[in-house]
Design an enzyme around this catalytic site. Sequence first.
Site, PDB file in Angstrom:
ATOM      1  CG  ASP A  53       3.644   1.848   0.015  1.00 42.85           C
ATOM      2  OD1 ASP A  53       3.574   2.785   0.825  1.00 42.85           O
ATOM      3  OD2 ASP A  53       3.754   2.019  -1.219  1.00 42.85           O
ATOM      4  CG  HIS A  86       0.314   7.190   5.606  1.00 51.25           C
ATOM      5  ND1 HIS A  86      -0.213   8.412   5.254  1.00 51.25           N
ATOM      6  CD2 HIS A  86       1.509   7.114   4.974  1.00 51.25           C
ATOM      7  CE1 HIS A  86       0.627   9.032   4.452  1.00 51.25           C
ATOM      8  NE2 HIS A  86       1.689   8.273   4.271  1.00 51.25           N
TER       9      HIS A  86
HETATM   10  P1  5GP Z   1       3.589   9.377   2.076  1.00 50.50           P
HETATM   11  O1  5GP Z   1       4.541   9.863   1.045  1.00 50.50           O
HETATM   12  O2  5GP Z   1       2.308  10.156   2.095  1.00 50.50           O
HETATM   13  O3  5GP Z   1       4.192   9.206   3.433  1.00 50.50           O
HETATM   14  O4  5GP Z   1       3.246   7.887   1.665  1.00 50.50           O
HETATM   15  C1  5GP Z   1       2.169   7.534   0.865  1.00 50.50           C
HETATM   16  C2  5GP Z   1       2.372   6.075   0.527  1.00 50.50           C
HETATM   17  O5  5GP Z   1       1.157   5.570   0.029  1.00 50.50           O
HETATM   18  C3  5GP Z   1       3.433   5.841  -0.559  1.00 50.50           C
HETATM   19  O6  5GP Z   1       4.441   4.977  -0.049  1.00 50.50           O
HETATM   20  C4  5GP Z   1       2.643   5.221  -1.712  1.00 50.50           C
HETATM   21  O7  5GP Z   1       3.367   4.217  -2.375  1.00 50.50           O
HETATM   22  C5  5GP Z   1       1.408   4.663  -1.010  1.00 50.50           C
HETATM   23  N1  5GP Z   1       0.215   4.643  -1.822  1.00 50.50           N
HETATM   24  C6  5GP Z   1      -0.298   5.678  -2.538  1.00 50.50           C
HETATM   25  N2  5GP Z   1      -1.432   5.295  -3.146  1.00 50.50           N
HETATM   26  C7  5GP Z   1      -1.644   3.998  -2.799  1.00 50.50           C
HETATM   27  C8  5GP Z   1      -2.672   3.051  -3.135  1.00 50.50           C
HETATM   28  O8  5GP Z   1      -3.626   3.320  -3.857  1.00 50.50           O
HETATM   29  N3  5GP Z   1      -2.551   1.805  -2.602  1.00 50.50           N
HETATM   30  C9  5GP Z   1      -1.520   1.462  -1.775  1.00 50.50           C
HETATM   31  N4  5GP Z   1      -1.498   0.196  -1.320  1.00 50.50           N
HETATM   32  N5  5GP Z   1      -0.540   2.333  -1.449  1.00 50.50           N
HETATM   33  C10 5GP Z   1      -0.604   3.574  -1.960  1.00 50.50           C
END
Ligand code: 5GP
Length: 110
Positions: free
Chosen positions: A28, A95
Amino acid sequence: MCIFCKIIAGEIPSNKVLENEEFLAFNDINPIAPVHILVIPKKHIKSLNEVDGQTMAKITEFIKEVAKKAGIFESGYRVITNIGENGGQEVSHLHFHILGGTKLAWPKLG
Ligand code: 5GP
Ligand code: ZN
């Protein structure tokens, strides 16, 4: 194309942890624990609400492989998937957050 589909396509770089034909694990970008890995299907699936049981069975085995590779299989870890608006899902591509490397807090979330 969504941001995770761009990572799968190699259009956005990522720190890969493990990969097979169907799934990808990468670090992440904004870790909230010493180990914070995201596991995604290579096929675009919006969230847990849209996934089928067979894919879930396979992703579970893949998650366990990721935990072993990250060295947290024995010490313990947490698997989280956020679903939709109230679930706090920011990226609309299924995810699983794999969190570990320390004793994780269990806070009140609502
Ligand atoms: P959600 O809030 O949708 O469950 O989690 C999305 C996750 O994706 C977050 O923890 C955020 O830090 C991660 N994330 C968002 N954009 C990117 C990216 O471009 N690269 C990586 N490695 N992680 C990302
Ligand atoms: Zn996608």
